[in-house]
Design a protein around this motif. Sequence first.
Motif, PDB file in Angstrom:
ATOM      1  N   TYR A  45      -4.466   5.800   2.240  1.00 15.43           N
ATOM      2  CA  TYR A  45      -3.686   4.738   1.613  1.00 15.43           C
ATOM      3  C   TYR A  45      -4.443   4.136   0.436  1.00 15.43           C
ATOM      4  O   TYR A  45      -5.668   4.085   0.435  1.00 15.43           O
ATOM      5  N   PHE A  54      -3.279  11.843   2.830  1.00 16.41           N
ATOM      6  CA  PHE A  54      -2.760  10.923   3.843  1.00 16.41           C
ATOM      7  C   PHE A  54      -3.509   9.590   3.871  1.00 16.41           C
ATOM      8  O   PHE A  54      -3.343   8.792   4.775  1.00 16.41           O
ATOM      9  N   GLN A  76       0.851  -1.190   0.000  1.00 22.26           N
ATOM     10  CA  GLN A  76       0.000   0.000   0.000  1.00 22.26           C
ATOM     11  C   GLN A  76       0.884   1.237   0.000  1.00 22.26           C
ATOM     12  O   GLN A  76       2.003   1.202   0.514  1.00 22.26           O
ATOM     13  N   GLN A 126       0.805   5.671   0.611  1.00 16.02           N
ATOM     14  CA  GLN A 126       0.049   6.763   1.206  1.00 16.02           C
ATOM     15  C   GLN A 126       0.095   7.991   0.294  1.00 16.02           C
ATOM     16  O   GLN A 126       1.163   8.379  -0.189  1.00 16.02           O
ATOM     17  N   ASP A 127      -1.070   8.587   0.064  1.00 20.30           N
ATOM     18  CA  ASP A 127      -1.165   9.819  -0.719  1.00 20.30           C
ATOM     19  C   ASP A 127      -0.621  10.965   0.133  1.00 20.30           C
ATOM     20  O   ASP A 127      -1.046  11.151   1.268  1.00 20.30           O
ATOM     21  N   LYS A 128       0.305  11.732  -0.419  1.00 18.04           N
ATOM     22  CA  LYS A 128       0.951  12.809   0.336  1.00 18.04           C
ATOM     23  C   LYS A 128       0.005  13.976   0.639  1.00 18.04           C
ATOM     24  O   LYS A 128       0.237  14.745   1.562  1.00 18.04           O
TER      25      LYS A 128
END
Length: 125
Positions: free
Chosen positions: A102, A100, A93, A95-97
């Motif tokens: 996943y 946040f 998985q 994480q989108d910056k």
Amino acid sequence: GYKNYGLCLQTNGDILFKEWAPLARSMSLFGDFNDWNRGEYRCEKNEFGCFTTCVKANPDGTPRIKHNTKYKIQIEGENGTTMDRNSAWATYQVQDKNTFLYDCVFWNPPQKFNWTHERPIAQPV
């Protein structure tokens, strides 16, 4: 469980998806591989609460879901509400910056990792 649940690549290039959600009404698989279309891969539910679907391989036998492709599942709950979730069986998985949150990622590198050292022998305590 990891050999039977989640995204499982078959020798013919098909990818079988299986998830256990006994109280869910329906489930679908979606992601980058189908332009996030929640209706394309609807799962079938069996009597044990397992949902399954098959993503057929491309005509040349390569998997339709490529290595490092993001995906999610949509679950319709008992009360009819739908929610996007990550598979409990995702092997990777990210994480989108910005949000946040996943996303699941299908991990199937073209060149498999080869171990170069033998497994160490456990020493008695």
